[in-house]
Design a protein around this motif. Sequence first.
Motif, PDB file in Angstrom:
ATOM      1  N   GLY A 547      99.710  98.765  52.518  1.00 30.20           N
ATOM      2  CA  GLY A 547     100.944  99.486  52.252  1.00 30.20           C
ATOM      3  C   GLY A 547     101.664  99.891  53.522  1.00 30.20           C
ATOM      4  N   ILE A 548     102.972  99.934  53.412  1.00 26.66           N
ATOM      5  CA  ILE A 548     103.792 100.263  54.566  1.00 26.66           C
ATOM      6  C   ILE A 548     103.521 101.689  55.023  1.00 26.66           C
ATOM      7  N   MET A 549     103.461 101.883  56.317  1.00 23.55           N
ATOM      8  CA  MET A 549     103.217 103.208  56.875  1.00 23.55           C
ATOM      9  C   MET A 549     104.502 104.028  56.856  1.00 23.55           C
ATOM     10  N   GLY A 550     104.362 105.301  56.565  1.00 24.66           N
ATOM     11  CA  GLY A 550     105.505 106.191  56.561  1.00 24.66           C
ATOM     12  C   GLY A 550     105.862 106.654  57.959  1.00 24.66           C
ATOM     13  N   SER A 553     103.286 108.649  60.548  1.00 28.08           N
ATOM     14  CA  SER A 553     102.002 108.569  59.851  1.00 28.08           C
ATOM     15  C   SER A 553     100.996 107.795  60.686  1.00 28.08           C
ATOM     16  N   GLU A 554      99.713 107.873  60.292  1.00 30.62           N
ATOM     17  CA  GLU A 554      98.698 107.137  61.013  1.00 30.62           C
ATOM     18  C   GLU A 554      97.616 106.646  60.065  1.00 30.62           C
ATOM     19  N   ILE A 555      96.944 105.587  60.537  1.00 28.94           N
ATOM     20  CA  ILE A 555      95.814 105.030  59.808  1.00 28.94           C
ATOM     21  C   ILE A 555      94.666 104.845  60.784  1.00 28.94           C
ATOM     22  N   SER A 556      93.444 104.966  60.282  1.00 27.82           N
ATOM     23  CA  SER A 556      92.249 104.701  61.083  1.00 27.82           C
ATOM     24  C   SER A 556      91.559 103.476  60.509  1.00 27.82           C
ATOM     25  N   VAL A 557      91.252 102.524  61.387  1.00 31.23           N
ATOM     26  CA  VAL A 557      90.726 101.226  60.960  1.00 31.23           C
ATOM     27  C   VAL A 557      89.407 100.955  61.670  1.00 31.23           C
ATOM     28  N   THR A 558      88.407 100.537  60.912  1.00 29.41           N
ATOM     29  CA  THR A 558      87.107 100.173  61.482  1.00 29.41           C
ATOM     30  C   THR A 558      87.232  98.866  62.259  1.00 29.41           C
ATOM     31  N   THR A 578     100.730  94.024  66.172  1.00 29.77           N
ATOM     32  CA  THR A 578     102.072  93.594  65.791  1.00 29.77           C
ATOM     33  C   THR A 578     102.677  94.580  64.795  1.00 29.77           C
ATOM     34  N   GLY A 579     103.904  94.991  65.061  1.00 26.86           N
ATOM     35  CA  GLY A 579     104.662  95.789  64.115  1.00 26.86           C
ATOM     36  C   GLY A 579     105.743  94.938  63.477  1.00 26.86           C
ATOM     37  N   THR A 580     105.957  95.108  62.179  1.00 28.58           N
ATOM     38  CA  THR A 580     106.977  94.337  61.468  1.00 28.58           C
ATOM     39  C   THR A 580     107.523  95.169  60.309  1.00 28.58           C
ATOM     40  N   GLY A 581     108.674  94.768  59.810  1.00 27.32           N
ATOM     41  CA  GLY A 581     109.280  95.527  58.727  1.00 27.32           C
ATOM     42  C   GLY A 581     109.523  96.973  59.122  1.00 27.32           C
ATOM     43  N   THR A 582     109.911  97.197  60.366  1.00 29.70           N
ATOM     44  CA  THR A 582     110.032  98.547  60.910  1.00 29.70           C
ATOM     45  C   THR A 582     111.124  99.332  60.185  1.00 29.70           C
ATOM     46  N   SER A 583     110.773 100.523  59.736  1.00 33.20           N
ATOM     47  CA  SER A 583     111.705 101.325  58.941  1.00 33.20           C
ATOM     48  C   SER A 583     112.758 102.006  59.800  1.00 33.20           C
ATOM     49  N   ASN A 584     112.339 102.544  60.931  1.00 33.67           N
ATOM     50  CA  ASN A 584     113.231 103.279  61.826  1.00 33.67           C
ATOM     51  C   ASN A 584     112.810 102.990  63.267  1.00 33.67           C
ATOM     52  N   PRO A 585     113.708 103.132  64.217  1.00 39.46           N
ATOM     53  CA  PRO A 585     113.293 102.958  65.605  1.00 39.46           C
ATOM     54  C   PRO A 585     112.162 103.918  65.945  1.00 39.46           C
ATOM     55  N   GLY A 633     106.532 101.563  59.162  1.00 39.38           N
ATOM     56  CA  GLY A 633     106.622 100.117  59.038  1.00 39.38           C
ATOM     57  C   GLY A 633     105.251  99.509  58.836  1.00 39.38           C
ATOM     58  N   HIS A 634     105.191  98.194  58.780  1.00 35.70           N
ATOM     59  CA  HIS A 634     103.918  97.511  58.636  1.00 35.70           C
ATOM     60  C   HIS A 634     103.286  97.264  60.003  1.00 35.70           C
ATOM     61  N   LEU A 635     101.953  97.248  60.020  1.00 33.60           N
ATOM     62  CA  LEU A 635     101.186  96.910  61.212  1.00 33.60           C
ATOM     63  C   LEU A 635     100.150  95.852  60.868  1.00 33.60           C
TER      64      LEU A 635
END
Length: 773
Positions: A547-550, A553-558, A578-585, A633-635
């Motif tokens: 899901g797209i990040m707000g 916001s942050e996510i923790s990934v193993t 890689t960042g893509t589908g970026t919502s805002n600068p 956005g997506h990462l």
Amino acid sequence: MKTLGRAFLALALIAGVLLGTSSPVSAAPGDVLTRITNGDDDSYQPTFSDDGSLVAFWSNATNLPGATDSNDSGPISDAYLYNAATGVITKVTDAATNVQNTFLAGDGSVIVMASHAGNLVAGEANIWSDIYSYDVVAGTMSRLTHGNGESRRPTASDDGNFVVFETQATNVSTPANSGGGTVWQVMLLDVSAGTFTAVTAGDADSTMATISGDGSTVVFQSKATNLTGTPDNDGLTDIYKWTRATGTITRVTNGNDDSGYPTSPVFQSSPQISDDGTRVVFRSVATDLVPGSSATADIYVDTNGSISRLTSATAASEHPAISGNGNFVIFDQGGKGLVHNISTGTTVQVAGNDLNPQNTPAINDNGSMIAIRADMNPIRDISLIEGPVAGGAAATPNTSRFNPTTPTRLFDTRTATAPSGKLAPNTSIAVAVAGQAGVPASGVTAVALNVTATQATNGGFVTAYPGGLNRPVVSNINLAPGDTTPNMVIVPLGGDGSVEFYSSGGTHLLADVLGYFTTATTSTEGRLVPVSPTRVFDTRTAAAPSGIMGVASEISVTMTGVAGVPGSGVSAVVINLTGTGTSNPGFVTAYPTGNSRPLASNLNLTTGQTAANQVIVPVGSGGQVTFFHSGGGHLLADVTGYFTDGSAANDDSGLFVPVSPNRLADTRLPQPPSGKVGGGTSADVSVASIGGAPTNGIIAAALNVTATQSNAGGFITGWPAGQARPLASTLNLNAANETRANAATLPLGGGDVSLFSSSGAHLIVDLAGYYQS
């Protein structure tokens, strides 16, 4: 002129790893290390770049790379550039008539030359020889003069900004096919200002001018009687110095016979000058310059007005050249190549009668490397030979282990803390790294930085390189006006513990330390274990994190126990983020889970943009890495390797060997891989055996990959040659004709990496170092 050779050049030469037309052999002092040319006609006038990685020359040969064309059916001379790291010769010109007098600026940025050719630039209609400048990085040619008479023999300051030449034109900047004078005068061009200054206004020829590396002083020879306040009516050739700051001319010699050369073949160049303008070396047949001189041609040196004779022999001494540091003079004496050490007063032979050196040799800054024009077949070819001092000998690679750190800001020119203020175009700053931002004060060989350029003035590029050395012909970041663009850089520290940052177009810069390398012959921790690029997560898929990040916001990934990374024994991972589908600068920051988020960034994104950057980040609690996204956005992330921790075995595999940044491949040039990589196709780039890397014993390379002149938006993927292309990406392009770079730590396959272009683009690959097996 300064010609500083670096250890990686000597190592590459002595290991016998050069490619192309070179023929490396054993390397003792005075031995031929490689023949640059093996032509069917003569080659002339080698000149070094400051770091010794490039050699420019001109040649009549028709069998050099790129020389077979409609303009080379006969002995038409062209300009060439030799890359000592790759062994590759590039043809710079395809002239309709002769190109001569090539001279490479010390920083390797431009080659200046003289030619009558009407096809080097568009709209040339002058019948006279003009001075031209070839931009080595951009691959473009510019005409510097367009006068009403002949212009020839250009030389340039180390930065290429000041060009001195001799001319018969009375107006060097207005095209005219009639008029002009008959007397040769010395002229100086300030390239950045676009202004010409007449160095001489003599009543007889002033020729063979050379400018010091720092651009402060011009030295030349002349028979003119009116150059100084004291008339010189003896009709003899003398040596003169002109000081740019004051515009004054000083006569160096006033002997009873000629100094310099009474005749002036196009390939001769005398006198010569040290980088700081304090020492002038020249040839003279005068008998009264110093006590005991004979009528045999000897080599002399003037040090701030004091003349000394360097030779005393029955055989004539000819064609002197001085090293940039002003301590070594190479010359030809009776067919032998000799080098005189001014500090010790000793002279050693570096080339014998079998080489028969001819005309304008070049010697590097510390006397360890020489380029010489010599009879071979009996065609005169250009060869590199080892100089008389230490520094040309092979060295043990300086292996290092990696010490990851939580990202820490090193500097930001937007703040009041030094270095402060936006870099102006074509300027650089040196930044202390040793002892700063968690980096130890000693024992550090290289540093891993995330460098961000922002508020770019004119676009252009940014290059990071060891402080105190000369800027290499590579780039790390490419910018359009107003851009904010990051890239990860691994760069060796200079002797003073600093890194230098150059901006071609002007920009603010900031840098965050991601880790550093310290000397180690074996180690448990900090050794790289590469993996073929493997996707570890993608928020666009159903697999967690999904899901797209707000915003903010942050996510923790193993990051351990997945994608080829083991579940334990890992200190840090190498990922392409890689960042893509970026919502805002905004920006993205990666940091070890469980730590506080640092004041640092890894990615900078505009709305809707897709962009990538390599990240080396320590793993935190549970083997996880946390990713913060300020704009939303997506990462996605692809892992390309990991570094061991203290629980690993003690070994030397995976230790890093930094090299001064240098170029491995550029598809815009005629050498393979040559030509734009088409959409849906790939090209292989050799890493082993070139660029300072050895033939064997490499498991991965630290690269900078640049895509330019893209056909459309898309992506580039790098992976070990010979393996199947993975589901991964190295850098992303958002539109046609975009230029973008990204660091890439890639395993090798058979010493090569493969690069795939989804939409088509030219590719450029630079090497920062390698990891040994």
